[in-house]
Scaffold this motif. Structure first.
Motif, mmCIF file in Angstrom:
data_model
loop_
_atom_site.group_PDB
_atom_site.id
_atom_site.type_symbol
_atom_site.label_atom_id
_atom_site.label_comp_id
_atom_site.label_asym_id
_atom_site.label_seq_id
_atom_site.Cartn_x
_atom_site.Cartn_y
_atom_site.Cartn_z
ATOM 1 N N ASN A 12 61.136 -12.357 -7.939
ATOM 2 C CA ASN A 12 60.268 -13.168 -8.809
ATOM 3 C C ASN A 12 59.610 -14.316 -8.050
ATOM 4 O O ASN A 12 59.417 -15.400 -8.597
ATOM 5 N N ASP A 13 59.264 -14.098 -6.787
ATOM 6 C CA ASP A 13 58.730 -15.171 -5.954
ATOM 7 C C ASP A 13 57.391 -14.773 -5.333
ATOM 8 O O ASP A 13 57.099 -13.597 -5.160
ATOM 9 N N TYR A 14 56.614 -15.792 -4.963
ATOM 10 C CA TYR A 14 55.403 -15.567 -4.186
ATOM 11 C C TYR A 14 55.269 -16.668 -3.140
ATOM 12 O O TYR A 14 55.830 -17.752 -3.267
ATOM 13 N N TYR A 15 54.530 -16.361 -2.095
ATOM 14 C CA TYR A 15 54.281 -17.285 -0.994
ATOM 15 C C TYR A 15 53.114 -18.189 -1.379
ATOM 16 O O TYR A 15 52.137 -17.730 -1.944
ATOM 17 N N TYR A 16 53.216 -19.489 -1.079
ATOM 18 C CA TYR A 16 52.092 -20.382 -1.362
ATOM 19 C C TYR A 16 51.701 -21.185 -0.127
ATOM 20 O O TYR A 16 52.509 -21.431 0.762
ATOM 21 N N ILE A 17 50.445 -21.580 -0.112
ATOM 22 C CA ILE A 17 49.907 -22.574 0.817
ATOM 23 C C ILE A 17 49.208 -23.586 -0.079
ATOM 24 O O ILE A 17 48.267 -23.249 -0.790
ATOM 25 N N ASP A 18 49.692 -24.849 -0.078
ATOM 26 C CA ASP A 18 49.187 -25.848 -1.025
ATOM 27 C C ASP A 18 49.275 -27.234 -0.382
ATOM 28 O O ASP A 18 50.347 -27.639 0.086
ATOM 29 N N SER A 19 48.169 -27.958 -0.382
ATOM 30 C CA SER A 19 48.125 -29.282 0.245
ATOM 31 C C SER A 19 48.999 -30.305 -0.485
ATOM 32 O O SER A 19 49.336 -31.342 0.081
ATOM 33 N N ARG A 20 49.399 -30.023 -1.716
ATOM 34 C CA ARG A 20 50.276 -30.952 -2.435
ATOM 35 C C ARG A 20 51.719 -30.880 -1.938
ATOM 36 O O ARG A 20 52.531 -31.730 -2.256
ATOM 37 N N ASP A 21 52.025 -29.875 -1.115
ATOM 38 C CA ASP A 21 53.318 -29.781 -0.438
ATOM 39 C C ASP A 21 53.203 -30.647 0.814
ATOM 40 O O ASP A 21 52.618 -30.249 1.814
ATOM 41 N N THR A 22 53.736 -31.875 0.756
ATOM 42 C CA THR A 22 53.592 -32.808 1.874
ATOM 43 C C THR A 22 54.557 -32.514 3.020
ATOM 44 O O THR A 22 54.482 -33.155 4.061
ATOM 45 N N PHE A 23 55.474 -31.563 2.855
ATOM 46 C CA PHE A 23 56.376 -31.200 3.950
ATOM 47 C C PHE A 23 55.618 -30.428 5.025
ATOM 48 O O PHE A 23 55.608 -30.814 6.175
ATOM 49 N N ASP A 24 54.988 -29.317 4.664
ATOM 50 C CA ASP A 24 54.217 -28.532 5.634
ATOM 51 C C ASP A 24 53.190 -27.611 4.956
ATOM 52 O O ASP A 24 52.591 -26.771 5.615
#
Length: 183
Positions: free
Chosen positions: A53-65
């Motif tokens: 039940n998961d998906y990969y994301y790329i999001d600028s609101r993730d301040t870690f990386d």
């Protein structure tokens, strides 16, 4: 002859001690780059991870990386192919979400739960779980998005594997001793 036995015993202790140590792993989800929105299943099996039940994301609101795993349904599940200890996560909460994180052992008995919220918008934070034999991390949210940006954990080999290796090495040392005694 005594030297061979002593050296064999030292070798066994060194090898068994080295095998029994823990292996620390950090997964930032940048090790294998997927496209944002791709399902996260077994792409990270080499890192001891499987997703449901998961998906990969790329999001600028993730301040870690800016990379991580989010859930497509509640709960999102990250399974550890070999149970882990001392799990630590960096997580992202987006759009006023109340999130719950729960860890389970291999028998699916809860080992601990943690709840956090981003009622004022977005939030990036970390949490350290205790416990031994963690086999699964479940995460869910009331609304908005819950993302796991980084996982840090240790894996310790099963005691039975260590004992099997140790007994095999002791048998090898005994065989060497017998061969030297016979000559």
């Amino acid at each position: 002859m005594k030297r061979v036995v002593i050296l064999s015993a030292l070798l066994v202790c060194t090898l068994v001690g080295g095998v029994a140590s823990s292996f620390a792993t950090t997964v930032t989800f940048t090790e294998i780059l997927l496209n944002s929105g791709d399902p996260f299943t077994n792409q990270y099996a080499a890192y001891n991870l499987n997703g449901v039940n998961d998906y990969y994301y790329i999001d600028s609101r993730d301040t870690f990386d800016q990379h991580g795993i989010s859930n497509t349904a509640n709960p999102g599940i990250i399974q550890f192919l070999m149970p882990v200890n001392s799990l630590s996560i960096d997580y992202v909460l987006i759009n006023q979400v109340v999130a719950t994180f729960e860890i389970f052992n291999a028998a699916h008995m809860s080992l601990g739960t943690f709840t956090d919220n981003a009622l004022n918008g977005d939030k990036n934070a970390s949490y350290d779980f205790g416990g031994v034999g963690i086999a699964e991390l479940d995460f869910s949210g009331s609304t908005g998005v819950v993302g796991v940006s980084t996982l840090r954990f240790t894996t310790t080999p099963e005691p039975s594997s260590v004992l099997l290796l140790g007994s095999g090495l002791l048998g090898l040392a005994g065989a060497i001793r017998r061969k030297i005694t016979c000559n």
